[in-house]
Scaffold this motif. Sequence first.
Motif, PDB file in Angstrom:
ATOM      1  N   TRP A   7      64.129  94.911 -54.076  1.00  0.00           N
ATOM      2  CA  TRP A   7      65.187  95.756 -54.639  1.00  0.00           C
ATOM      3  C   TRP A   7      66.522  95.456 -53.970  1.00  0.00           C
ATOM      4  CZ3 TRP A   7      68.434  99.400 -52.451  1.00  0.00           C
ATOM      5  CH2 TRP A   7      69.207 100.140 -53.354  1.00  0.00           C
ATOM      6  N   LEU A   8      66.528  95.315 -52.654  1.00  0.00           N
ATOM      7  CA  LEU A   8      67.765  95.026 -51.928  1.00  0.00           C
ATOM      8  C   LEU A   8      68.386  93.706 -52.384  1.00  0.00           C
ATOM      9  CD1 LEU A   8      66.707  96.101 -48.320  1.00  0.00           C
ATOM     10  CD2 LEU A   8      68.430  97.211 -49.751  1.00  0.00           C
ATOM     11  N   ILE A   9      67.542  92.702 -52.592  1.00  0.00           N
ATOM     12  CA  ILE A   9      68.029  91.388 -53.027  1.00  0.00           C
ATOM     13  C   ILE A   9      68.697  91.487 -54.399  1.00  0.00           C
ATOM     14  CG2 ILE A   9      67.277  89.088 -53.785  1.00  0.00           C
ATOM     15  CD1 ILE A   9      65.103  89.266 -51.574  1.00  0.00           C
ATOM     16  N   ASN A  10      68.122  92.304 -55.282  1.00  0.00           N
ATOM     17  CA  ASN A  10      68.649  92.428 -56.639  1.00  0.00           C
ATOM     18  C   ASN A  10      69.822  93.394 -56.748  1.00  0.00           C
ATOM     19  OD1 ASN A  10      66.884  90.673 -58.138  1.00  0.00           O
ATOM     20  ND2 ASN A  10      65.254  92.132 -57.771  1.00  0.00           N
ATOM     21  N   SER A  11      70.099  94.143 -55.688  1.00  0.00           N
ATOM     22  CA  SER A  11      71.189  95.111 -55.720  1.00  0.00           C
ATOM     23  C   SER A  11      72.528  94.411 -55.507  1.00  0.00           C
ATOM     24  CB  SER A  11      70.985  96.164 -54.632  1.00  0.00           C
ATOM     25  OG  SER A  11      71.262  95.606 -53.350  1.00  0.00           O
ATOM     26  N   LYS A  12      73.598  95.185 -55.534  1.00  0.00           N
ATOM     27  CA  LYS A  12      74.944  94.648 -55.298  1.00  0.00           C
ATOM     28  C   LYS A  12      75.384  94.854 -53.851  1.00  0.00           C
ATOM     29  CE  LYS A  12      76.547  95.142 -60.053  1.00  0.00           C
ATOM     30  NZ  LYS A  12      77.549  95.755 -60.968  1.00  0.00           N
ATOM     31  N   LEU A  13      74.448  95.179 -52.989  1.00  0.00           N
ATOM     32  CA  LEU A  13      74.760  95.307 -51.573  1.00  0.00           C
ATOM     33  C   LEU A  13      75.034  93.934 -50.977  1.00  0.00           C
ATOM     34  CD1 LEU A  13      71.948  97.866 -50.737  1.00  0.00           C
ATOM     35  CD2 LEU A  13      74.395  98.362 -50.777  1.00  0.00           C
ATOM     36  N   LYS A  14      75.625  93.917 -49.790  1.00  0.00           N
ATOM     37  CA  LYS A  14      75.957  92.644 -49.175  1.00  0.00           C
ATOM     38  C   LYS A  14      74.700  91.805 -48.971  1.00  0.00           C
ATOM     39  CE  LYS A  14      75.703  94.273 -44.386  1.00  0.00           C
ATOM     40  NZ  LYS A  14      76.420  94.466 -43.125  1.00  0.00           N
ATOM     41  N   LYS A  15      74.861  90.501 -48.997  1.00  0.00           N
ATOM     42  CA  LYS A  15      73.730  89.580 -48.878  1.00  0.00           C
ATOM     43  C   LYS A  15      73.014  89.769 -47.547  1.00  0.00           C
ATOM     44  CE  LYS A  15      72.613  84.671 -49.384  1.00  0.00           C
ATOM     45  NZ  LYS A  15      73.156  83.304 -49.537  1.00  0.00           N
ATOM     46  N   ASP A  16      71.672  89.690 -47.593  1.00  0.00           N
ATOM     47  CA  ASP A  16      70.816  89.757 -46.409  1.00  0.00           C
ATOM     48  C   ASP A  16      70.799  91.130 -45.724  1.00  0.00           C
ATOM     49  OD1 ASP A  16      70.142  87.081 -46.746  1.00  0.00           O
ATOM     50  OD2 ASP A  16      71.825  86.390 -45.518  1.00  0.00           O
ATOM     51  N   VAL A  17      71.219  92.191 -46.419  1.00  0.00           N
ATOM     52  CA  VAL A  17      71.111  93.527 -45.823  1.00  0.00           C
ATOM     53  C   VAL A  17      69.638  93.869 -45.665  1.00  0.00           C
ATOM     54  CG1 VAL A  17      71.173  94.729 -48.049  1.00  0.00           C
ATOM     55  CG2 VAL A  17      71.868  95.935 -45.978  1.00  0.00           C
ATOM     56  N   SER A  18      69.269  94.454 -44.536  1.00  0.00           N
ATOM     57  CA  SER A  18      67.869  94.768 -44.247  1.00  0.00           C
ATOM     58  C   SER A  18      67.546  96.207 -44.654  1.00  0.00           C
ATOM     59  CB  SER A  18      67.585  94.590 -42.758  1.00  0.00           C
ATOM     60  OG  SER A  18      68.276  95.574 -42.004  1.00  0.00           O
ATOM     61  N   ILE A  19      66.262  96.520 -44.693  1.00  0.00           N
ATOM     62  CA  ILE A  19      65.843  97.898 -44.987  1.00  0.00           C
ATOM     63  C   ILE A  19      66.435  98.852 -43.953  1.00  0.00           C
ATOM     64  CG2 ILE A  19      63.862  99.465 -45.044  1.00  0.00           C
ATOM     65  CD1 ILE A  19      62.193  97.175 -46.175  1.00  0.00           C
ATOM     66  N   THR A  20      66.348  98.472 -42.677  1.00  0.00           N
ATOM     67  CA  THR A  20      66.882  99.332 -41.619  1.00  0.00           C
ATOM     68  C   THR A  20      68.366  99.571 -41.796  1.00  0.00           C
ATOM     69  OG1 THR A  20      65.199  98.569 -40.046  1.00  0.00           O
ATOM     70  CG2 THR A  20      67.179  99.578 -39.121  1.00  0.00           C
ATOM     71  N   GLU A  21      69.133  98.532 -42.112  1.00  0.00           N
ATOM     72  CA  GLU A  21      70.580  98.677 -42.300  1.00  0.00           C
ATOM     73  C   GLU A  21      70.896  99.614 -43.463  1.00  0.00           C
ATOM     74  OE1 GLU A  21      72.441  94.431 -40.755  1.00  0.00           O
ATOM     75  OE2 GLU A  21      71.415  94.501 -42.691  1.00  0.00           O
ATOM     76  N   PHE A  22      70.152  99.467 -44.571  1.00  0.00           N
ATOM     77  CA  PHE A  22      70.380 100.333 -45.719  1.00  0.00           C
ATOM     78  C   PHE A  22      70.054 101.786 -45.373  1.00  0.00           C
ATOM     79  CE2 PHE A  22      68.761 102.558 -49.498  1.00  0.00           C
ATOM     80  CZ  PHE A  22      69.885 102.483 -50.319  1.00  0.00           C
ATOM     81  N   CYS A  23      68.926 102.005 -44.708  1.00  0.00           N
ATOM     82  CA  CYS A  23      68.512 103.359 -44.338  1.00  0.00           C
ATOM     83  C   CYS A  23      69.526 104.009 -43.402  1.00  0.00           C
ATOM     84  CB  CYS A  23      67.137 103.334 -43.675  1.00  0.00           C
ATOM     85  SG  CYS A  23      65.792 102.884 -44.789  1.00  0.00           S
ATOM     86  N   LEU A  24      70.024 103.253 -42.437  1.00  0.00           N
ATOM     87  CA  LEU A  24      71.004 103.795 -41.495  1.00  0.00           C
ATOM     88  C   LEU A  24      72.330 104.093 -42.190  1.00  0.00           C
ATOM     89  CD1 LEU A  24      70.302 101.599 -38.330  1.00  0.00           C
ATOM     90  CD2 LEU A  24      69.695 104.001 -38.704  1.00  0.00           C
ATOM     91  N   GLU A  25      72.684 103.287 -43.203  1.00  0.00           N
ATOM     92  CA  GLU A  25      73.896 103.577 -43.979  1.00  0.00           C
ATOM     93  C   GLU A  25      73.736 104.895 -44.738  1.00  0.00           C
ATOM     94  OE1 GLU A  25      76.818 101.662 -47.437  1.00  0.00           O
ATOM     95  OE2 GLU A  25      75.024 100.571 -46.792  1.00  0.00           O
ATOM     96  N   CYS A  26      72.567 105.110 -45.320  1.00  0.00           N
ATOM     97  CA  CYS A  26      72.285 106.378 -46.001  1.00  0.00           C
ATOM     98  C   CYS A  26      72.382 107.538 -45.020  1.00  0.00           C
ATOM     99  CB  CYS A  26      70.900 106.352 -46.632  1.00  0.00           C
ATOM    100  SG  CYS A  26      70.725 105.257 -48.050  1.00  0.00           S
TER     101      CYS A  26
END
Length: 261
Positions: free
Chosen positions: A223-242
């Motif tokens: 899902w992260l790869i297909n999203s418009k988030l920055k390239k190579d964002v990790s699950i941990t990085e996304f969760c911490l941003e939330c």
Amino acid sequence: MGEIIFIEGAPCSGKTTYLNILKDRLKCKNVRVFKEHYCDGIDISCQAYLRNDEFICFLEEIKRIKTNETDKLLTDILENSRKLNNGFWLISFAYLNARNDLLAEKLKYLYDKEIPNRGVSFDQYREIVLDLWRTFISNNIIGQKDVWIFEGALIQNHLYNLLGFYTSDITEILGFINQLLSILKCKYTVYVVEYSNYSKSILLNARNRSKGNYNWENGFNKWLINSKLKKDVSITEFCLECSEIYRRLIDKNIHIKMGGI
């Protein structure tokens, strides 16, 4: 007057644990629970929308792929689909990691049918969600002694779309949430929960949720790869941003409170 309680928090923050604790404490009341990512009437995050003809065609194509997974998969799809107007909503995120290559390729079709992937603008997305909430509230009467508990349906399940597809800022996110809350015609409380050692919890949950037939970690990464988030964002990085967004929302809305586990 009844009450609605929203249990919110970033992925792996402890929403389900907190929900179960709260449900046990409210045994004396009429409690109705709406679990995260289930077809509960107001949650469309990580769900595909298929017209009637698309849904029938999709099921027929799955049936033609003869594997050990097929029958169970069809059962899961039918049990977790929700009929609305001229189409069906069904969870797409959970099917991203089918073991059979032919099924996996076919199931990518659901991801393409998520609302943001259908070319829907942010304004259109907001109106779809607001209409869904208005319909749900008008069709479901909450009794004086009733308590409805929603897991992730107010904020987190929309953050996937607002961050992953619409790259919304904090002002847009807060405005969106306030519009949803304005629809409610009863008392409500929003609790944000988070384990004390959140970063460790993310890694532990990723391992635990990746056992069995569905690999949560692989599905999330796809899902992260297909999203418009920055390239190579990790699950941990996304969760911490939330998690950081939740802290800012708590500062800006008095109805959003920190729960904690």
